[in-house]
Design a protein around this motif. Structure first.
Motif, PDB file in Angstrom:
ATOM      1  N   ALA A 196      59.672 -23.277  66.109  1.00  0.00           N
ATOM      2  CA  ALA A 196      59.205 -22.315  67.121  1.00  0.00           C
ATOM      3  C   ALA A 196      60.196 -22.230  68.275  1.00  0.00           C
ATOM      4  N   THR A 197      60.735 -23.390  68.681  1.00  0.00           N
ATOM      5  CA  THR A 197      61.725 -23.397  69.761  1.00  0.00           C
ATOM      6  C   THR A 197      62.981 -22.637  69.352  1.00  0.00           C
ATOM      7  N   LEU A 198      63.418 -22.885  68.102  1.00  0.00           N
ATOM      8  CA  LEU A 198      64.599 -22.177  67.605  1.00  0.00           C
ATOM      9  C   LEU A 198      64.379 -20.670  67.569  1.00  0.00           C
ATOM     10  N   LYS A 199      63.181 -20.280  67.102  1.00  0.00           N
ATOM     11  CA  LYS A 199      62.887 -18.841  67.047  1.00  0.00           C
ATOM     12  C   LYS A 199      62.839 -18.242  68.446  1.00  0.00           C
ATOM     13  N   ALA A 200      62.267 -19.008  69.396  1.00  0.00           N
ATOM     14  CA  ALA A 200      62.229 -18.527  70.785  1.00  0.00           C
ATOM     15  C   ALA A 200      63.651 -18.403  71.337  1.00  0.00           C
ATOM     16  N   GLU A 201      64.501 -19.376  71.002  1.00  0.00           N
ATOM     17  CA  GLU A 201      65.887 -19.322  71.454  1.00  0.00           C
ATOM     18  C   GLU A 201      66.608 -18.127  70.833  1.00  0.00           C
ATOM     19  N   ILE A 202      66.283 -17.853  69.552  1.00  0.00           N
ATOM     20  CA  ILE A 202      66.894 -16.686  68.899  1.00  0.00           C
ATOM     21  C   ILE A 202      66.432 -15.399  69.563  1.00  0.00           C
ATOM     22  N   LEU A 203      65.126 -15.333  69.893  1.00  0.00           N
ATOM     23  CA  LEU A 203      64.617 -14.151  70.605  1.00  0.00           C
ATOM     24  C   LEU A 203      65.326 -13.974  71.937  1.00  0.00           C
ATOM     25  N   ASP A 204      65.503 -15.093  72.646  1.00  0.00           N
ATOM     26  CA  ASP A 204      66.174 -15.022  73.938  1.00  0.00           C
ATOM     27  C   ASP A 204      67.635 -14.620  73.772  1.00  0.00           C
ATOM     28  N   LEU A 205      68.287 -15.171  72.732  1.00  0.00           N
ATOM     29  CA  LEU A 205      69.679 -14.787  72.474  1.00  0.00           C
ATOM     30  C   LEU A 205      69.776 -13.313  72.086  1.00  0.00           C
ATOM     31  N   ASN A 206      68.809 -12.841  71.293  1.00  0.00           N
ATOM     32  CA  ASN A 206      68.788 -11.408  70.955  1.00  0.00           C
ATOM     33  C   ASN A 206      68.586 -10.564  72.200  1.00  0.00           C
ATOM     34  N   ARG A 207      67.705 -11.054  73.089  1.00  0.00           N
ATOM     35  CA  ARG A 207      67.493 -10.338  74.356  1.00  0.00           C
ATOM     36  C   ARG A 207      68.791 -10.314  75.156  1.00  0.00           C
ATOM     37  N   GLN A 208      69.458 -11.480  75.231  1.00  0.00           N
ATOM     38  CA  GLN A 208      70.736 -11.527  75.933  1.00  0.00           C
ATOM     39  C   GLN A 208      71.746 -10.593  75.285  1.00  0.00           C
ATOM     40  N   ARG A 209      71.749 -10.590  73.959  1.00  0.00           N
ATOM     41  CA  ARG A 209      72.689  -9.727  73.251  1.00  0.00           C
ATOM     42  C   ARG A 209      72.412  -8.259  73.563  1.00  0.00           C
ATOM     43  N   ASP A 210      71.122  -7.878  73.562  1.00  0.00           N
ATOM     44  CA  ASP A 210      70.766  -6.496  73.896  1.00  0.00           C
ATOM     45  C   ASP A 210      71.195  -6.159  75.319  1.00  0.00           C
ATOM     46  N   LEU A 211      70.959  -7.113  76.237  1.00  0.00           N
ATOM     47  CA  LEU A 211      71.350  -6.883  77.629  1.00  0.00           C
ATOM     48  C   LEU A 211      72.861  -6.751  77.750  1.00  0.00           C
ATOM     49  N   LEU A 212      73.588  -7.623  77.017  1.00  0.00           N
ATOM     50  CA  LEU A 212      75.046  -7.553  77.077  1.00  0.00           C
ATOM     51  C   LEU A 212      75.572  -6.260  76.465  1.00  0.00           C
ATOM     52  N   LEU A 213      74.927  -5.815  75.373  1.00  0.00           N
ATOM     53  CA  LEU A 213      75.316  -4.530  74.784  1.00  0.00           C
ATOM     54  C   LEU A 213      75.079  -3.396  75.763  1.00  0.00           C
ATOM     55  N   ARG A 214      73.906  -3.442  76.419  1.00  0.00           N
ATOM     56  CA  ARG A 214      73.611  -2.410  77.422  1.00  0.00           C
ATOM     57  C   ARG A 214      74.616  -2.481  78.573  1.00  0.00           C
ATOM     58  N   LEU A 215      74.966  -3.706  78.970  1.00  0.00           N
ATOM     59  CA  LEU A 215      75.957  -3.854  80.037  1.00  0.00           C
ATOM     60  C   LEU A 215      77.310  -3.300  79.614  1.00  0.00           C
ATOM     61  N   GLN A 216      77.673  -3.537  78.352  1.00  0.00           N
ATOM     62  CA  GLN A 216      78.935  -2.983  77.856  1.00  0.00           C
ATOM     63  C   GLN A 216      78.918  -1.460  77.899  1.00  0.00           C
TER      64      GLN A 216
END
Length: 542
Positions: free
Chosen positions: A336-356
């Motif tokens: 569950a922690t790993l999945k939450a971390e993946i969700l957070d990383l995906n969120r970060q990735r989406d934010l970074l893509l939007r920032l790009q």
């Protein structure tokens, strides 16, 4: 009457108990020489009617609804109709109401020549329009304001996204790498969890089963041990039953020793051996049968022990595997922690893509704004040529001011350090340098009047408004300047403009009677406070 929006603070609506029965009519002459009459009532302020006619001065007070070309039209549609009738196409892309403040100057609008009270907001609301009527490329200016607004919004969005990211990874490649590792860990954890056996077995029953299995196994082991020992004894007995004495060999041995071994002695031994062999064969047959039975039992017991041992191992594993449920819970929590971390990383990735994407758009907008600034600078420089509309307005503006106060005045337009247009109206001193004369209200009002008249006069050949209203036009001017200003207003009226002014008796110019006398045809309305008949609405003050 020119279709201003509904304002509850406007005196007609604020005192609706007094004006609710009032119906107003306005007649406007159009470019083709025809006229349009507009009807608007206080009771139904959002319903407007229009009537086009050939001759002036028509009284449509009692005209039935069917007689109007457009009757009780909704407000927004009414603006479209009037915009089409007026045909002020030189104002396009702006509608007829955009610049009405420059044509209907109130006392509050004398504070600044260019920025009217109604334009108290951002410069984007009025500078493009003003640039347009002065002959500049307003499209460039509008685009720049629009792009600056978008740039500001994109920067604010980018700042919000950065705030959301906080101190997390700001490298999308690193985020992708972390996602790869985390997903691999998830796969491993999932395989581990899938390997757990959670059949419905009661742990206490399993413990009892282990105890029972231990007892059965112990009993079988004991029995197997006993049988094994018995088998060993049988095998030993079978080996011991072999008769090792041979009479013939004994006789030969005796003969070699010189001793006789024959006759009755040999026969007695042979009979004894035969007797013993008969007894041994019977016992041997019994031992072989017993050994075979033991072998069968051992085989059965071994198979049963193997089965019980496997069952015991499985049951014992369930009980003694360092608390399998705790392991499962821990593994589940880690998953569950790993999945939450993946969700957070995906969120970060989406934010970074939007920032790009935002960074790309911000760079593009910045480049476009810089390009527009160059084009605006070039346009401003071009407008300084003597044959441009702006140059003609500047000359006429100075002509009006100089005629009234005998001082030159200058209109100037330049781009500031942000790249926006700056409009300036100044009164010059005798040496042609800027002075502070325009800082006073009286002269600043004169600059407003001169500016409005100059703009209208230079657009006289265009489909452009031709009327202008100035409130208290002569207030605070000395008598000679009043006379000169009145002369300029009359001159421009004779050239085709329709200046409308208000004044009081005390402010009337003094001088040569023929020069300053207002003709009856020049006076539209005279008001006084000697009775209700002298008031605008012919009613007591409220």
């Amino acid at each position: 009457m020119l279709l201003a929006g509904r304002d509850p603070k406007f005196f007609l609506l604020k005192h609706s108990n007094l004006f609710n029965d009032f119906v107003f009519f306005l007649e406007i002459q159009l470019f083709d020489g025809t006229f349009v009459t507009i009807r608007r009532s206080v009771a139904e302020v959002t319903k407007i009617s229009f009537k086009k006619h050939e001759t002036a001065g028509q009284d449509y007070n009692r005209l039935p609804e069917s007689g109007w070309d457009h009757s009780s039209v909704a407000f927004d549609r009414s603006k479209e109709i009037l915009d089409g009738l007026l045909d002020w196409r030189s104002l396009k892309p702006y509608d007829f109401r955009k610049g009405l403040g420059y044509q209907l100057r109130s006392q509050d609008d004398y504070r600044d020549v260019f920025q009217l009270r109604r334009f108290a907001g951002g410069h984007a609301d009025w500078k493009p329009y003003l640039a347009h009527v002065l002959g500049f490329n307003s499209e460039l200016i509008s685009k720049r304001y629009e792009k600056e607004k978008r740039l500001k919004e994109r920067k604010a969005t980018a700042q919000t996204l950065k705030h959301e990211l906080g101190d997390s990874v700001d490298d999308i490649s690193k985020v992708d790498g972390l996602l790869l590792l985390k997903r691999q860990e998830v796969e491993k954890k999932q395989i581990l969890l899938d390997a757990f056996d959670f059949r419905n077995r009661d742990r206490q029953a399993n413990k009892q089963l282990v105890d029972e299995l231990d007892e059965q196994i112990a009993a079988l082991n004991s029995k197997r041990y006993s049988l094994t020992q018995s088998r060993k004894k049988i095998v030993a007995s079978l080996e011991e039953d072999a008769i090792m004495f041979n009479p013939d060999e004994a006789a030969k041995l005796f003969q070699e020793a010189g001793i006789l071994f024959h006759g009755q002695i040999k026969r007695d031994y042979e009979q004894l051996i035969a007797f013993n062999r008969a007894i041994t064969d019977e016992r041997r047959q019994y031992l072989i049968e017993e050994r075979n039975d033991i072998d069968t039992d051992l085989k059965r017991i071994t198979a049963e022990l193997n089965s019980l041992g496997k069952l015991r191992s499985e049951t014992l594993s369930f009980l003694t595997s360092a608390d399998v449920f705790a392991k499962y819970k821990r593994a589940s929590d880690e998953l569950a922690t790993l999945k939450a971390e993946i969700l957070d990383l995906n969120r970060q990735r989406d934010l970074l893509l939007r920032l790009q994407l935002l960074a790309t758009e911000i760079r593009r907008l910045s480049d476009e704004i810089a390009q527009l600034r160059q084009e605006i600078d070039a346009d401003v420089n071009n407008q300084h040529n003597p044959d441009t509309l702006f140059s003609r307005i500047r000359l006429l503006f100075n002509e009006i001011v100089e005629e009234v106060i005998d001082r030159k005045a200058i209109l100037s337009v330049h781009t500031n350090k942000e790249g926006h247009l700056e409009f300036k109206a100044e009164i010059l001193d005798e040496s042609g340098n800027s002075s502070s004369a325009d800082a006073g209200f009286t002269y600043r009002k004169l600059l407003c009047i001169a500016f409005d008249l100059a703009v209208l006069r230079c657009h006289l050949e265009d489909k452009f408004p031709r009327f202008v209203f100035h409130d208290g036009v002569f207030e605070s001017l000395d008598p000679r300047k009043k006379v000169k200003l009145l002369g300029e207003i009359r001159r421009l009226a004779n050239e085709g403009l329709q200046p409308v002014i208000t004044l009081i008796d005390a402010e009337l110019p003094s001088g040569d009677a023929e020069t300053v006398k207002l003709e009856d045809a020049e006076i539209i309305l005279t008001l006084h406070d000697e009775g209700d008949d002298g008031r605008l609405f012919r009613m007591p003050p409220w």
